[in-house]
Design an enzyme around this catalytic site. Structure first.
Site, mmCIF file in Angstrom:
data_model
loop_
_atom_site.group_PDB
_atom_site.id
_atom_site.type_symbol
_atom_site.label_atom_id
_atom_site.label_comp_id
_atom_site.label_asym_id
_atom_site.label_seq_id
_atom_site.Cartn_x
_atom_site.Cartn_y
_atom_site.Cartn_z
ATOM 1 N N ASP A 73 12.358 14.160 -44.646
ATOM 2 C CA ASP A 73 12.919 13.451 -43.509
ATOM 3 C C ASP A 73 14.302 14.025 -43.186
ATOM 4 O O ASP A 73 15.105 14.292 -44.087
ATOM 5 C CB ASP A 73 13.030 11.966 -43.862
ATOM 6 C CG ASP A 73 13.605 11.140 -42.737
ATOM 7 O OD1 ASP A 73 12.943 11.044 -41.697
ATOM 8 O OD2 ASP A 73 14.712 10.599 -42.915
ATOM 9 N N GLU A 117 11.682 17.875 -40.960
ATOM 10 C CA GLU A 117 12.252 17.783 -39.620
ATOM 11 C C GLU A 117 13.524 18.637 -39.552
ATOM 12 O O GLU A 117 14.514 18.299 -40.208
ATOM 13 C CB GLU A 117 12.626 16.340 -39.296
ATOM 14 C CG GLU A 117 11.463 15.373 -39.254
ATOM 15 C CD GLU A 117 11.941 13.942 -39.027
ATOM 16 O OE1 GLU A 117 11.539 13.342 -38.022
ATOM 17 O OE2 GLU A 117 12.725 13.436 -39.853
#
Length: 780
Positions: free
Chosen positions: A336, A366
């Site tokens: 994340d 990400e």
């Protein structure tokens, strides 16, 4: 604390348990005193599900060692007991905190627990094996939330919202369609990517799902508490620390036995709380980034960010992912907000896992942040080049669907002029930000933002028709009953249930993911997209509960043709390596663009790309609201259709013997050419090109004509001072045109188009092209 303070490189932090002794080690380099507090039970919970009093334990002083380590050896069997650390600072402060390296915890993570991990292994755990896989090129990812998978009240799951729901086989809908884990196996995905399954803060694990008093608490889980312990709300009994461990492992085994690997969504960029968590108490000022004034920085958007570039924070991450991979047999990690984690840490994670655990583990994340950060070495798009991990491709995402929450359109949702951006994504971004297609995660939607069906409805102006109302934080913004709003809505009003695949909204949704599943790179789909899943227009459903988030398994029966299409595309991809090339060189050699304009992208994967059994494959995406007619290269045996507007797979649906194909509106098509089969009548033209200087490097033919389309023909060798090339054309071809050119039109041998008359030719003819001459000589 100085960020260059003493470090420890041992792999034994936390509690190392055996039946005869337990050894406790905590890294707290600036603590004045550390005491181990042992407890007989989990403590007394208040109405909010928290334990606030921890002074009731047996307290034993720990010894300070080198490298900031506090140590205690306790003789005897402590299994079943709980513990915390009492940390005293030079300023007189006293804090009771759980172990940062906790392997087991009480309900809601209030205290660390001591257990015999071996006692909580399911039967057969030692024989559990990862499903065979060459590497990331074989992956088809499926992003899923544990609770969403099984919370449908009408689906018949015994363990709704729990890890154990993945162990339930044989579940069927009323038409006999497989649901649950059998559905995942039937769909053909290779990896289930689970949203956070470590212990997170914002769901009260003591809440009874079956109480009937209210909707069960819900969260996606991006609020970390204990990063090395499974989440208790997904266990059948969170009050027994070993149950969540057992049931997590049962889930892993169940997936592995179905041939599916598990990706774990990890959140090492921030924690739910600074003051309430263990890191700040153990090492004040070390684990979190701060600005020049000493204030916590907020690149995560939720109030803090971990300083991953510091040695002991990096070590924690390395230790944690290794632990999940080894202890729980996890098959990969999605990071994340990877932009908040320094590239050196991600690189070390990747290298360590591939070298010391399994080279087929997949690491991706990400490549962005949630706000401003002082981190210099952010892991953004491009930083992954050649480092063995992948990043999300938001360029491709935007080109396909438009913006994430608004009415902005993309290629599949109605925007013109995006063909080149789509083609770049199709190529695995090898001319954008990757060195290899294996470095890009291709997707249209994930848990964040509008899901695919709701996004299509919005771009087509159908949101109001569907009856969607504005939802925020699990509630209607204008008040009223969310359940009534859901029941009164009709997300599928635009669908013709007599011809599901003919509905425009269905076509657009299927086209978007059809492009993802046939592009170079690692494809990901969001759970339920193969069932036209809706979230009733909620673009941020992180706490909206089962009512919004659950996968409604009745949709498999309702939209079976859509499911079959997804399954067929996944079968095609898995069985044909041309769709998952591993290098830029392969893409440049084997991917030939046929059209990239007029809302159409078409290309050929040629010459047994990546060792494929099919000689040539043509892929066409038509984003127009009308059918198109596209010239395709001549094939001696004809082109077989594997994918059309209604059906998908890797078997022939029909045979085309024309040199053009009609592609219906808002659809895709995949054609293939095999070796073998009945050859069609043909002619062959042998070209000999003669230059006085004898220099042929870079020169090639640009040819066109009946049954050909425009194409490049390269000279394959030089014989007797002449460059030689050959081509085969349909027997009915009467004339072909050609130009001799240098590379990609750097120069032309003769400016005018030249032609060869084949109207009276049968079999083979040889022609001589002499440099500078406008004439062509037939020499046989």
């Amino acid at each position: 604390m100085n960020e260059h303070t003493t470090v420890y490189d041992g792999r034994d932090l936390g509690c190392t348990y055996s039946k005869t002794e337990s050894i406790f080690k905590l890294w707290a380099p600036d603590a004045a005193k550390v005491t181990l507090a042992l407890y007989q039970d989990a403590g007394n919970y208040n109405a909010a599900g928290e334990v606030t009093v921890h002074t009731d334990g047996l307290e034993i002083g720990m010894k300070s060692l080198n490298n900031g380590i506090w140590f205690l050896r306790f003789y005897g069997d402590l299994a079943g007991r709980y513990y915390m650390y009492k940390i005293e600072g030079d300023d007189g402060s006293i804090r009771y905190v759980a172990d940062p390296y906790s392997r087991a915890v009480s309900a809601n993570g209030s205290r660390s627990a001591i257990i015999n991990m071996q006692n909580w292994n399911p039967s057969g755990w030692e024989e559990d094996q990862r499903p065979p896989m060459r590497g990331a090129q074989d992956a088809v990812l499926y992003e899923l939330h544990v609770r969403d998978f099984s919370s449908d009240p009408d689906a018949g799951f015994q363990y709704k919202g729990k890890f154990k729901a993945f162990t339930e086989t044989g579940l069927r809908d009323r038409d006999g369609n497989a649901i649950g884990i059998d559905h995942l196996a039937e769909l053909g995905v290779t990896h289930v990517h689970l949203l956070p399954v470590f212990d997170f803060k914002t769901v009260n694990e003591l809440q009874d799902d079956d109480s009937g008093s209210s909707e069960p608490e819900y969260n996606w889980g991006y609020d970390p508490q204990h990063l090395n312990v499974p989440e208790g709300s997904y266990a059948t009994d969170p009050t027994v620390p070993g149950v969540r461990i057992l049931e997590f492992k049962e889930m892993v085994m169940a997936l592995h036995r179905k041939g599916i690997r598990l990706i774990m969504d990890v959140v090492y960029n921030h924690t739910y709380s600074v003051e309430q968590g263990p890191f700040e108490a153990a090492a004040p000022g070390y684990f979190y980034r701060r600005d020049a004034e000493g204030r916590l920085t907020n690149g995560s958007g939720v109030g803090n960010e971990l300083a991953t570039e510091r040695p002991m924070v990096r070590k924690y991450i390395l230790d944690s992912v290794r632990y999940w991979a080894e202890e729980y047999h996890v098959d990969g990690f999605r990071f994340d907000l990877m932009g908040l984690i320094d590239t050196g840490t991600i690189e070390q994670v990747t290298e360590m896992l591939h070298r010391e655990v399994d080279p087929s583990l997949i690491i991706y994340g990400e490549p962005w942040t949630g706000g401003e950060t002082p981190l210099q070495q952010q892991t953004l798009k491009g930083t992954q080049r050649g480092r063995g991990f992948a990043v999300f491709n938001d360029h491709f995402r935007g080109a396909l669907k438009g913006d994430s929450d608004g009415g902005g359109k993309g290629f599949a949702t109605g925007q013109q002029g995006l063909e080149s951006a789509v083609l770049e994504g199709v190529k695995g971004a090898v001319h954008d930000f990757t060195d290899s297609p294996l470095e890009t995660i291709n997707y249209v939607t994930v848990h964040d933002n509008l899901n695919l069906w709701d996004k299509v409805l919005l771009t087509q102006g159908l949101r109001d028709e569907a009856g969607f109302r504005e939802i925020r934080d699990g509630r209607l913004t204008d008040g009223g009953s969310l359940r009534e709003a859901v029941e009164q809505s009709d997300p599928y009003r635009s669908v013709d249930h007599d011809h599901i695949m003919g509905s425009e909204t269905v076509k657009r949704a299927v086209l978007a993911n059809g492009i993802v599943l046939t592009s170079q790179g690692i494809p990901m789909i969001q759970a339920g997209e193969e069932l036209l899943r809706t979230k009733y227009g909620d673009h941020n459903s992180y706490r909206s509960g089962d009512l919004i988030n659950t996968i409604r398994w009745q949709n498999k029966r309702r939209f079976k043709p859509v499911f079959d299409y997804y399954r067929g595309l996944i079968t095609l991809r898995k069985n044909h390596p041309a769709f998952h090339m591993t290098s830029r060189e392969q893409v440049e050699k084997h991917l030939e663009v046929l059209r990239c304009r007029d809302n159409t992208v078409a290309y050929r994967l040629k010459d047994f790309a990546n060792g494929d059994t099919w000689k040539n494959i043509i892929v066409i995406y038509n984003a127009n609201r009308d059918q198109i007619r596209l010239d395709i290269p001549f094939s001696i045996t004809g082109w077989k259709v594997a994918v059309n507007a209604e059906h998908a797979g890797d078997q022939a649906l029909e045979l085309l013997v024309d040199e053009a194909v009609t592609v219906p509106a808002l659809s895709m098509m995949v054609l293939y050419e095999e070796i073998g089969g009945t050859p069609r009548p043909t002619k062959r033209v042998d070209f000999q090109y003669e230059r006085p200087d004898g220099k042929y490097e870079g020169w090639n033919l640009w040819v066109w004509g009946t049954g050909l389309g425009e194409q490049r023909l390269d000279f394959v060798q030089v014989e007797h001072g002449r460059a030689v090339a050959s081509m085969t054309v349909p027997a009915y071809t009467k004339r072909i045109g050609y130009i001799v050119r240098l590379n990609e039109w750097e120069a032309k041998d003769v400016d005018e188009d030249r032609y060869i008359d084949l109207s009276h030719i049968q079999g083979t003819t040889t022609v001589l092209i002499q440099s500078g001459s406008e004439l062509v000589k037939r020499i046989s």
